[in-house]
Scaffold this motif. Structure first.
Motif, PDB file in Angstrom:
ATOM      1  N   ARG A 446       0.825  -1.210   0.000  1.00 17.50           N
ATOM      2  CA  ARG A 446       0.000   0.000   0.000  1.00 17.50           C
ATOM      3  C   ARG A 446       0.862   1.264   0.000  1.00 17.50           C
ATOM      4  N   HIS A 447       1.890   1.270   0.828  1.00 11.98           N
ATOM      5  CA  HIS A 447       2.729   2.470   0.936  1.00 11.98           C
ATOM      6  C   HIS A 447       3.623   2.655  -0.291  1.00 11.98           C
ATOM      7  N   LEU A 448       4.045   1.538  -0.888  1.00  9.77           N
ATOM      8  CA  LEU A 448       4.880   1.655  -2.096  1.00  9.77           C
ATOM      9  C   LEU A 448       4.058   2.122  -3.298  1.00  9.77           C
ATOM     10  N   PRO A 490      -0.290  11.343  -0.355  1.00 12.23           N
ATOM     11  CA  PRO A 490      -1.380  10.630   0.342  1.00 12.23           C
ATOM     12  C   PRO A 490      -1.293   9.128   0.108  1.00 12.23           C
ATOM     13  N   LEU A 491      -1.912   8.375   1.012  1.00 10.93           N
ATOM     14  CA  LEU A 491      -1.935   6.919   0.893  1.00 10.93           C
ATOM     15  C   LEU A 491      -3.177   6.474   0.129  1.00 10.93           C
ATOM     16  N   VAL A 492      -2.991   5.483  -0.739  1.00  6.62           N
ATOM     17  CA  VAL A 492      -4.148   4.891  -1.413  1.00  6.62           C
ATOM     18  C   VAL A 492      -4.825   3.940  -0.436  1.00  6.62           C
ATOM     19  N   SER A 493      -6.075   3.563  -0.718  1.00  5.61           N
ATOM     20  CA  SER A 493      -6.783   2.640   0.168  1.00  5.61           C
ATOM     21  C   SER A 493      -6.230   1.229  -0.011  1.00  5.61           C
ATOM     22  N   MET A 494      -6.399   0.410   1.025  1.00  2.00           N
ATOM     23  CA  MET A 494      -5.868  -0.946   1.001  1.00  2.00           C
ATOM     24  C   MET A 494      -6.453  -1.775  -0.142  1.00  2.00           C
ATOM     25  N   LYS A 495      -7.735  -1.545  -0.485  1.00  2.00           N
ATOM     26  CA  LYS A 495      -8.396  -2.393  -1.488  1.00  2.00           C
ATOM     27  C   LYS A 495      -7.775  -2.238  -2.874  1.00  2.00           C
ATOM     28  N   GLU A 496      -7.048  -1.151  -3.099  1.00  2.00           N
ATOM     29  CA  GLU A 496      -6.438  -0.952  -4.418  1.00  2.00           C
ATOM     30  C   GLU A 496      -5.143  -1.724  -4.567  1.00  2.00           C
ATOM     31  N   THR A 497      -4.640  -2.320  -3.476  1.00  2.00           N
ATOM     32  CA  THR A 497      -3.328  -2.948  -3.534  1.00  2.00           C
ATOM     33  C   THR A 497      -3.356  -4.444  -3.264  1.00  2.00           C
ATOM     34  N   GLN A 498      -4.550  -4.996  -2.947  1.00  2.00           N
ATOM     35  CA  GLN A 498      -4.608  -6.404  -2.566  1.00  2.00           C
ATOM     36  C   GLN A 498      -5.380  -7.236  -3.575  1.00  2.00           C
ATOM     37  N   ARG A 499      -4.973  -8.482  -3.702  1.00  2.00           N
ATOM     38  CA  ARG A 499      -5.718  -9.476  -4.471  1.00  2.00           C
ATOM     39  C   ARG A 499      -6.108 -10.611  -3.540  1.00  2.00           C
ATOM     40  N   ASP A 500      -7.217 -11.264  -3.878  1.00  2.00           N
ATOM     41  CA  ASP A 500      -7.562 -12.460  -3.117  1.00  2.00           C
ATOM     42  C   ASP A 500      -6.880 -13.670  -3.744  1.00  2.00           C
ATOM     43  N   SER A 501      -7.164 -14.846  -3.199  1.00  2.00           N
ATOM     44  CA  SER A 501      -6.469 -16.056  -3.656  1.00  2.00           C
ATOM     45  C   SER A 501      -6.755 -16.391  -5.107  1.00  2.00           C
TER      46      SER A 501
END
Length: 601
Positions: A446-448, A490-501
């Motif tokens: 998220r931070h990167l 600013p930080l983007v939201s977590m949902k923009e950086t994660q994938r599910d299985s």
């Protein structure tokens, strides 16, 4: 008149020839008159209702009742008016009450949709129904169902992502304003209707924890800037609206949990519109739920006040050391990092079980200096550094040697740790950054990615898009440009950086602090669930210690009553806590009655 003279004559004739106790007026005129009147209004009401709207029918019924009252007063015996009125009310009101409420385009339920312009019609209908008290329940039921249906639409829109949390709360506030005006204007502030209205709001707002989390987000936006520029009276008005919704919530502890998280961010990041507004909100919550509910929130304000004094004291301490170094001919300030620290009491602030990341050496040195200063003043204390929070200011140089550009970046602690690594090498892999910083993977991504956005591309990633691959490579972007000397990233939201299985974007994000289950219900946060277990057990032990023995139903009722200020514990939840206390030998069952509990001293 002739009619009145004839009726008076019948009254004067005394008892009828049949020998009954009734007089001639009652037996030969009144009974026939009442029967004929009933049949007349039965037929007229059916015909008029089939040809006209509900509002027109109500006006007609009012006129007919007025006409009968005037006729009875002018011509009939005083004893006739009461049964005559009852017959007319039965035929015109009682018999058609349900129809008048449910008529498709003009009934009470339809009028509620445009209550602002139809208030007179609504009031007229209530006044008519009030003549037959039992029929008013049709109106109350219609109001209740209308509120629940409208509320469920709001919940559904929020659940599907069609409405933001603030839009949801604004919708509830608009609903409350509308229906409160209906109760006040049409129902003439009737107490039973006020109670039904409250119960209707509670019904859809307490379906899950959604309303509590949305209300906390709404308050957060108000106190971040929504109240900016408003007068003190307007600020109080907006905060009191929040309390109106808060009163409907049964899960007040869930609201407190989310509110505390948002308050912590506002205080630590100095985002509050004003401290007066913050304290006013806490005072309102305290007035609603008592001191215990807000004690930790007030503790957070106290920590911030003490931290301001500590920072000032530390600045003076450093200044004195610098002056001593100058006198001794030493120079200790070169290359030193300056830090400002907020010292927080563990029990007051939201807990975060996040491992400490690896900080740059210069920051570690600054931390050691502050540790030494603080622990000299406060012996016996222990400082635990929360590296997952906080911010930093970095100065970065871009461009070629001949034409350098300098920018000051406002970044998070995690971003600072990652960016400093590029002083050693212009290119780093995701694995190298993770190993060098020990930042949790989801937060690191998220931070990167926030450092790779088109507007703030301090780093370039090897792949396209918002998703960071496992073998991703990052390169320092020496061509970065900005019109601003001081750049906040600013930080983007977590949902923009994660994938599910399965490789899809995850559904849940950092924003609300809660996630949807498969059935759309919002669960109670785990930390709140844990606190509830302790609260229920503490209440059971407290009650049993005072009462020594208590029947099962009485214990359940007493526990629910004591905890209702914070939340309403489900029956099964209380039963489980009782069983747990029996296993741990705080409470035992009576040998003669399994539903009787005894306190174990």
């Amino acid at each position: 008149s002739l009619l009145k003279s004839n009726l008076s004559m019948l009254l004067d004739l005394g008892q009828s020839s049949s020998g009954s106790s009734s007089n001639v007026y009652e037996s030969d005129f009144e009974s026939v008159f009442l029967g004929t009147t009933q049949e007349f209004y039965r037929l007229e009401s059916l015909e008029y209702l089939s040809r006209n709207t509900a509002s027109e029918y109500v006006k007609k019924a009012e006129n007919r009742l007025g006409e009968e009252h005037r006729r009875a007063t002018r011509y009939l015996s005083p004893t006739t008016e009461s049964p005559l009125t009852a017959i007319v009310e039965t035929e015109l009101v009682d018999r058609h009450a349900k129809t008048l409420v449910e008529m498709e385009h003009s009934g009470f339920a339809a009028l509620l949709k445009d209550s602002t312009h139809k208030m007179d019609d609504l009031r007229r209908m209530y006044d008519l129904f009030a003549r037959v008290p039992l029929t008013v329940d049709f109106l109350r039921n219609a109001l209740s169902e209308n509120v629940k249906a409208t509320g469920k639409i709001l919940v559904s829109d929020q659940e599907k992502g069609l409405a933001e949390p603030t839009a949801f709360v604004k919708g509830v506030l608009n609903m409350r304003k509308k229906y409160s005006e209906v109760v006040e204007g049409a129902f003439r502030s009737e107490k039973r209707c006020q109670k039904r209205l409250r119960e209707s709001f509670e019904d859809f707002l307490n379906a899950d924890s959604r309303a509590a989390s949305c209300l906390a987000v709404y308050v957060d936006e108000l106190l971040r800037g929504g109240l900016k520029g408003l007068s003190e009276a307007r600020v109080d008005e907006e905060l009191n609206k929040v309390i109106l919704i808060f009163r409907y919530l049964q899960d007040k502890d869930v609201f407190e949990s989310f509110y505390k998280q948002h308050l912590a961010k506002r205080l630590l990041n100095q985002r509050s519109v004003s401290e007066e507004a913050e304290r006013a909100m806490v005072s309102l919550l305290k007035a609603e739920c008592g001191y215990q509910f807000t004690s930790k929130l007030e503790g957070m304000f106290n920590d911030m006040r003490i931290s301001r004094d500590t920072r000032e004291s530390y600045r003076n301490f450093k200044l004195m050391q610098q002056q001593q170094a100058i006198v001794l001919g030493e120079s200790k300030s070169s290359g030193m990092v300056d830090i400002e620290v907020d010292v927080l009491t563990t029990g007051y602030w939201p807990s975060q079980a996040v491992p400490q990341c690896i900080l740059p050496d210069s920051v570690k040195s600054a931390i050691e200096r502050f540790n030494k200063f603080y622990l000299q003043k406060h012996t016996g204390r222990k400082l635990s550094w929360q590296t997952s929070t906080g911010s930093a200011e970095l100065r970065a140089t871009f461009g070629e040697e001949s034409k350098l550009r300098r920018h000051d970046f406002c970044v998070s602690t995690y971003q600072m740790c990652a960016l400093v690594l590029f002083n050693d090498s212009p290119t780093k892999t995701l694995a190298q950054i993770r190993e060098a910083t020990n930042i949790p993977d989801a937060e690191l991504r998220r931070h990167l990615i926030s450092l790779c956005t088109p507007k703030h591309r301090v780093l370039r990633k090897s792949s396209r898009g918002k998703i960071i691959a496992s073998d991703e490579t990052f390169t320092f972007n020496k061509d970065f440009t900005s019109k601003l000397k001081r750049v906040k990233i600013p930080l983007v939201s977590m949902k923009e950086t994660q994938r599910d299985s399965s490789g899809n974007l995850t559904k849940n994000g950092i924003g609300s602090g809660v996630g949807d289950l498969d059935n759309g219900m919002v669960p109670v946060p785990a930390s709140v669930e844990e606190d509830r277990r302790h609260a229920v057990e503490a209440a059971i032990v407290r009650i049993m210690k005072a009462r020594k023995s208590l029947h099962h139903n009485d214990l359940i009722a007493e526990v629910s009553k004591q905890l209702s200020v914070r939340f309403v514990p489900p029956l099964q939840f209380v039963k489980k806590r009782i069983e747990s206390l029996i296993e741990r030998e705080y409470v035992e069952r009576s040998g003669n009655d399994r539903r009787l509990y005894m306190y174990v001293a």
